[in-house]
Design a protein around this motif. Structure first.
Motif: not given
Lengths: 392, 900
Positions: A217-218, A221, A224-225, A228, B281, B329, B332, B334, B338-339, B342
């Motif tokens: 998940g990390t 997740g 993705m951050l 993108n 981030l 995380f 996140t 999804s 987008e960044l 959050y």
């Protein structure tokens, strides 16, 4: 992923006298593992069932169970493996509705009986979505403990499926034949959204000894951050092309090319993941996504490997077997985990993987049906077959 | 916060250090005549503060103006640096010439007790101070300026001689560690002309940690759920331990002894990862900003919790609660968000938890692997940040199922620099013992918190302006403290009760690092029955109610104290201004402690009371009660002859009782007690004494008098031998010492017991000092042969000494009466740190008498001694009387404990 996408395993019912199989009912059982990110579905179809036609959106894997029955009325059939995103649980429900409930699972005549239908399920979602299943289909999810299921699934695979385990080093996959009598104890590392580390001492004998929240998940997740990307596959694709040296602070960045040999640190050892970023005067968009992905992948894999190695107690546990959906068939992940175990154990330990690793929980739940006939299948019941059908 | 980033000066907080009152210097200043007007004592041997060119840098409106004293130099012996990626840590030691002109009395005392300078050692350790300063690496020029301004680089290894043009000295070598020691070699050479001598990083870390753990009491602490608890570690049981240094990356080092260690593990997920990922981030510009963001974050929007997976239920079967993070995380993942969707606060918190927890877990696994009982965490990542420490502690606690505890170090950021410092061949700290170090928290401590320090303020005037500036700006450091507005004299006053803003302080948990005063002449009192288990403080201030009460008491007493202090300096405008500044500074200390009781380490009432005295001295109120003490001494001495005559007419038994009663009655005179201050306004000293005596009725609240009498007079005529030597720890001036303790001392002398009067080295309230006692004794001796002969024998009457031989022909030789200083400047006494003279005098002593609330109740009430001990005090505080003795104010304590 391609090398595991489909195969069948043949069950030779002759070689055992398995009374459990007597009462095996003809309704094909199915079981669920509803995790935080993915839903895994395992179901059985008889050879003559119509289940094999599968919609495009669903990935289904199949393992054929070909039972030649002389003494016992065992049906030939296949074990199917399907997965859905938990966030798109409706697709899963649609699939179940069309393929399992209205397909072969129940005879059409007894709609009222469906209310009594119990389906084995594991994973946190088995609690969370219990009401949903009840409302939608009137079926009750019979919750199986997640760890029980994982371990049961892993033990089943390791004992019953030949060459289930393999190592992955430098792009090469080596299958390992494990003597079933010399299997225990081992450390099962299940990398899902998070990571569970389970010391397995035998069938139904295990203990969750550790875990970490830095898991799949990390990886996805944060990935993705940072990049993108829209999917795990895309993220991995990026990581293949990246160079983490632009992101991570290496020992040589601190101590020069000779490294800190006094402490046995080579110049290329990562001293601090993302450490270089902390000294740069740059922002996110100034970095290559590929590099970020690579660095993140190495950070998480290396960390899981380290914690696993430490928990294996430096050789007290004979094997460290990595499973869970996030390692599944992703060579680069397997490779970095293997590197990590190699590094931390100074070459003494090796990471092992399972071919059916994403479905341990679902398989365990499936196996928990008391009289499904798979309870005591041994390795010699199952034979590998060439692919029966290509998924998707 | 934004301002903080833009402004280069802001990161630098002045380190306020006390250069007017150190133990060592006190040894010198105390030799000055007691009441030499209001002149400021300064030892001539010490460098004076050079204020030429002093300037406040930057905008005055900034939170912490940096004050530069470009021409100030100090007597620096050593400087060492730890140049890390984000911070430069600097440790330097300033020492004083050991020229203290000892007077005859002191010399004779030393001869008598066989003390030589620099006892036990081959070369004398000189007293001095160890300073800790931090700079941001990005602003390395400020560090260079600092070093240059204080000429730290010239002191280096060139021993004592550093000519003013020492800048041209090519051979100065400064020990340095950390990655930057390599990177900035040329810069240091170019700018300062010094060569950096690189020391191995791990060596330094370990040396620094070993030094701190061995030399500083309560250096280590645990931090669970926001609660700090200091841990005293037995030096003999320190090794092996695991040292986890969290820098950019993390090193885990197994330490087996001094210089014996092995890097056993580490992780690449460390401070650099937090800062690097955080930067990507959240777009934060600094590490501190990122940390501060985390304070307002909610990680549930970022992390996938067990509850998220289990629909709010625990997975209790394997011990996971619903709020356990299943996947950092994990939420996140999804496709739609987008960044930017959050909150940076949430991301920062999630990152912080992820990394701290991970480090805690890996550290525990390694400790387990090597069977290590203790894990110490240090390094810049921690920064005294409460949440970070909590998370690491939680991880260790969770995975060890409570067997292991994470510990942190108060000086954690300075391990490397200290270690580099220790690598000098003769750094003077070789065998520093716990009892020789005193940590002081100078004036600015409550403001600067645990943050980065800048150049120190030295001059009194600078201190006052700095204080005033803070008040004008209403700097919001302060917690709601239960204190009355100090409302002191003149100059704008100080009306605004400081109050906490809406936001939590970013360094809510930071620990202040004080200046370590190395006082080589301090020793452990040898008569303590068990110095390891000894705890000076009777009241536990970790009880919040107690803390609040005592802080309030101190706060309420403040106006009166300021009045006295200002009056003692002639009530001039200058004195008023200093009085105001003192009031502010001390209020700030109280407020800081109310907000963060552990800010200055483990807090006891003794520390609090000493802090007040130190703070007074910092504003050069060297003796606030000077005139009061004089007045009372004179009044008491006037009636002493009558009292002695009365005593001499009594039977042995009555006399002993009257003496003890007299000590208790006279102990009512105490300017430290609010209740007594009220009394003073109602009558003369003698009236109060008589009244006090009349009221006394046995049994006292604690009454071991009969036991004491038996030891002194024996049962049924069988007379026990007298004590060989008695140490009398005296309390207040005036009636207390003159009418209470002196007659008792006289009786002991008469019985053939040597008497050593132990008094404060420095003034504290109206306590009598060792410097004042000889005059009092001399005055008393005028009318009493016993005292005169004993004082002569003890070398107290210097003039008479010349005739000792002559007079001894005429009179029987007397046992001596002596005076020694206790090494303290506080109303309480910590017997782990007393002067070497007291320690030496204690060698032959078989009776210890502790008198007064500070020394016998607040501290040492429960202390056990190897010899007979008598504790005498009147309790002048209602609450204390209730809590400790279940009695009332003015109750008396006469506690006698035979040798244990």
């Amino acid at each position: 992923m391609e090398d595991q996408s489909c195969r069948s395993v043949e069950i030779d019912g002759n070689s055992t006298s398995n009374s459990e199989l007597d009462s095996y009912d003809h309704n094909s059982p199915w079981a669920l593992d509803i995790g935080g990110t993915l839903i895994k579905l395992v179901y059985f179809s008889r050879k003559d069932s119509s289940l094999e036609s599968v919609g495009n959106s669903v990935q289904v894997e199949e393992v054929g169970l070909v039972t030649g029955s002389k003494k016992y009325p065992i049906l030939d059939g296949k074990l199917h493996f399907a997965k859905f995103q938990t966030s798109k649980i409706n697709e899963c429900l649609d699939f179940i509705e069309s393929k399992l409930l209205h397909g072969s699972c129940c005879s059409h005549q007894e709609v009222s009986d469906k209310k009594k239908l119990l389906i084995k399920a594991t994973g946190g979602g088995a609690y969370k979505y219990a009401d949903l299943f009840k409302e939608k289909f009137g079926i009750r999810l019979d919750k199986e403990d997640e760890m029980d299921s994982l371990v049961a699934g892993a033990n089943f695979l390791l004992k019953a499926v030949p060459c289930e385990a393999f190592t992955y080093m430098e792009g090469r996959k080596d299958f390992v034949q494990i003597d079933a009598s010399d299997l225990f104890p081992y450390l099962l590392v299940s990398i899902g959204s998070g990571v569970s580390m389970i010391k397995v001492d035998g069938d139904g004998k295990f203990e969750r000894v550790s875990g970490t929240s830095l898991g799949g998940g990390t990886l996805l997740g944060m990935g993705m951050l940072l990049t993108n990307c829209q999917s795990f596959d895309e993220f991995l694709e990026l990581s293949h092309k990246g160079d983490n040296r632009n992101i991570d602070m290496l020992v040589r960045d601190i101590y020069g090319v000779t490294g800190y040999s006094k402490l046995g640190l080579s110049a290329t050892t990562i001293a601090s993941s993302f450490g270089k970023v902390s000294f740069d005067n740059k922002v996110l968009k100034d970095y290559k996504k590929e590099d970020l992905a690579r660095s993140l992948l190495r950070m998480i894999s290396n960390n899981v490997a380290q914690i696993a190695y430490l928990n294996a107690g430096h050789g007290q546990l004979k094997r460290i077997i990595f499973g869970g959906f996030f390692t599944r068939g992703h060579e680069y992940i397997m490779e970095t985990i293997s590197d990590g175990v190699q590094y931390w154990s100074k070459g003494k330990a090796k990471a092992m993987f399972l071919r059916h690793e994403g479905f341990l929980g679902a398989l365990g739940a499936f196996k928990s049906y008391e009289k499904h006939g798979l309870g005591s299948l041994m390795g010699h019941h199952l034979t590998e077959q060439s692919p029966v059908a290509s998924p998707r | 916060m934004a301002d903080l980033i833009k402004n280069p000066v802001d990161g630098i907080k002045p380190e306020i250090e006390d250069r007017t009152s150190t133990k060592t210097e006190e040894r010198e200043t105390e030799m000055a005549p007691p009441a030499a007007g209001s002149s400021i004592h300064r030892s001539g041997s010490r460098p004076q503060l050079d204020l030429s060119g002093a300037a406040i840098q930057g905008n005055f409106e900034e939170r912490d103006p940096t004050i530069l004293l470009p021409n100030q130099s100090d007597d620096i012996s050593h400087l060492a640096l730890d140049i890390g990626g984000s911070l430069i840590k600097l440790v330097y030691f300033s020492r004083h010439e050991n020229k203290s002109a000892e007077d005859k009395r002191k010399r004779s005392m030393k001869q008598r007790f066989g003390i030589s300078n620099g006892n036990r050692r081959s070369y004398p350790i000189l007293g001095g101070r160890l300073h800790f300063v931090k700079f941001e690496t990005a602003k390395i020029n400020e560090c260079l300026d600092f070093i240059k301004s204080k000429q730290l680089h010239c002191g280096g290894m060139v021993a004592r001689c550093w000519p003013t043009d020492a800048l041209s000295n090519e051979n100065v070598v400064v020990k340095a560690t950390g990655g930057g020691a390599y990177k900035f070699t040329d810069l240091f050479k170019d700018r300062l002309g010094v060569s950096l001598d690189k020391e191995d990083e791990m060596d330094c870390l370990v040396a620094g940690a070993n030094f701190l753990l061995k030399a500083i009491r309560h250096e280590a602490f645990t931090h669970m759920e926001g609660q700090k608890e200091f841990v005293q570690i037995d030096q003999n049981d320190l090794f092996p331990y695991l040292l986890v240094n969290i820098g950019s990356g993390v090193s885990m080092i197994k330490v087996d002894g001094d210089g014996k260690f092995e890097r056993v593990s580490g992780t690449n997920v460390g401070g650099g990862t937090y800062w690097g990922l955080g930067k990507l981030l959240t777009q934060c510009k600094s590490f501190d900003e990122l940390l501060e963001l985390s304070q307002r974050g909610d990680n549930r929007t970022i992390d996938m919790l067990v509850g998220d997976i289990y629909g709010g239920m625990d997975y209790s079967k394997i011990g996971l609660s619903a709020s356990t993070i299943a996947s950092s995380f994990g939420k996140t993942i999804s496709e739609n968000k987008e960044l930017e969707d959050y909150r940076p606060e949430d991301i920062s918190l999630s990152l912080l938890r992820m990394i701290s927890y991970n480090i805690g877990q890996i550290a525990y696994l390694n400790a387990l692997r090597f069977g290590l009982k203790r894990i110490f965490f240090g390094g810049f990542f921690i920064r005294g940040h409460a949440y970070t420490m909590d998370t690491i502690s939680f991880a260790v606690q969770f995975w060890s199922k409570g067997d292991a505890k994470a510990m942190f170090l108060r000086h954690e950021g300075f391990l490397g620099a200290l270690g580099a410092f220790m690598s000098y061949e003769k750094h003077g700290l070789d065998d520093v013992m716990v009892h020789q170090l005193v940590e002081r928290f100078p004036m600015g401590a409550p403001y600067v918190g645990g943050k980065i320090h800048g150049p120190p303020l030295g001059d009194l005037n600078e201190k006052i302006s700095w204080m005033e500036k803070f008040v004008q700006k209403g700097t919001e450091i302060i917690a709601p403290v239960p204190m009355i507005p100090p409302g002191t004299t003149g100059l704008g006053g100080f009306e605004v009760p400081l109050s906490r803003g809406d936001t939590l302080r970013s360094d809510a948990s930071s620990l202040n690092v004080g200046v370590l005063h190395l006082v080589p002449t301090l020793d452990v009192f040898p008569l303590l029955a068990d110095s390891k288990m000894y705890e000076p403080n009777t009241i536990d201030l970790s009880d919040h109610g107690e803390l609040e009460y005592w802080l309030t008491v101190l706060s309420e007493h403040l106006p009166d104290l300021v009045d006295k202090a200002v009056a003692s300096e002639g009530g001039t405008d200058d004195a008023k201004r200093r009085g105001d500044a003192f009031s502010r500074a001390f209020s700030a200390h109280l407020a800081r402690l109310m907000e963060e009781p552990a800010a200055y380490g483990k807090l006891g009432l003794a520390n609090l009371l000493e802090l007040r005295e130190e703070c007074l001295r910092e504003f050069q109120f060297n003796d606030a009660y000077r005139s009061i003490k004089q007045r009372e001494n004179e009044a008491s001495l006037a009636v002493l002859p009558d009292l002695l005559m009365e005593l001499d007419s009594m039977s042995e038994e009555d006399k002993l009782f009257t003496l003890i009663e007299g000590v208790l009655a006279a102990n009512i005179f105490d300017w430290g007690s609010r209740a007594c201050v009220d009394l003073y306004h109602k009558g003369t000293i003698i009236e109060i004494y008589r009244m006090s005596r009349k009221k006394m009725q046995r049994p006292w609240r604690v009454d071991d008098f009969d036991m004491f009498k038996e030891r002194m007079l024996g049962l049924s005529g069988k007379k026990p031998p007298p004590h060989k030597r008695a140490l009398l720890f005296v309390d207040n001036s005036g009636a207390d010492v003159v009418l209470g303790m002196l007659p008792l001392a006289r009786e002991l002398l008469r019985r053939g017991t040597e008497v050593v009067l132990v008094a404060n080295s420095l003034p504290a309230l109206n306590d009598v000092t060792a410097m004042e006692l000889p005059d009092i004794v001399a005055e008393a001796a005028k009318n009493c042969d016993i005292l005169r002969r004993a004082a002569e024998a003890g070398g107290l009457l210097v003039d008479a000494m010349i005739n000792v031989q002559e007079s001894s022909k005429e009179e029987l030789p007397s046992v001596p009466l002596m005076v020694v200083e206790n090494g303290c400047g506080s109303p309480c006494i910590d017997l782990r740190q007393v002067s070497s003279e007291v320690a030496a005098a204690a060698k032959d002593a078989d009776l210890v008498i502790l008198e007064g609330m500070g020394r016998a109740i607040h501290t040492n009430f429960n202390a056990k001694f190897k010899c007979d001990a008598l504790k005498l005090a009147m309790v002048k505080n209602q609450r204390l009387a209730e809590k400790l003795l279940k009695g009332n104010i003015y109750d008396c304590v006469c506690r006698f404990e035979p040798a244990s």
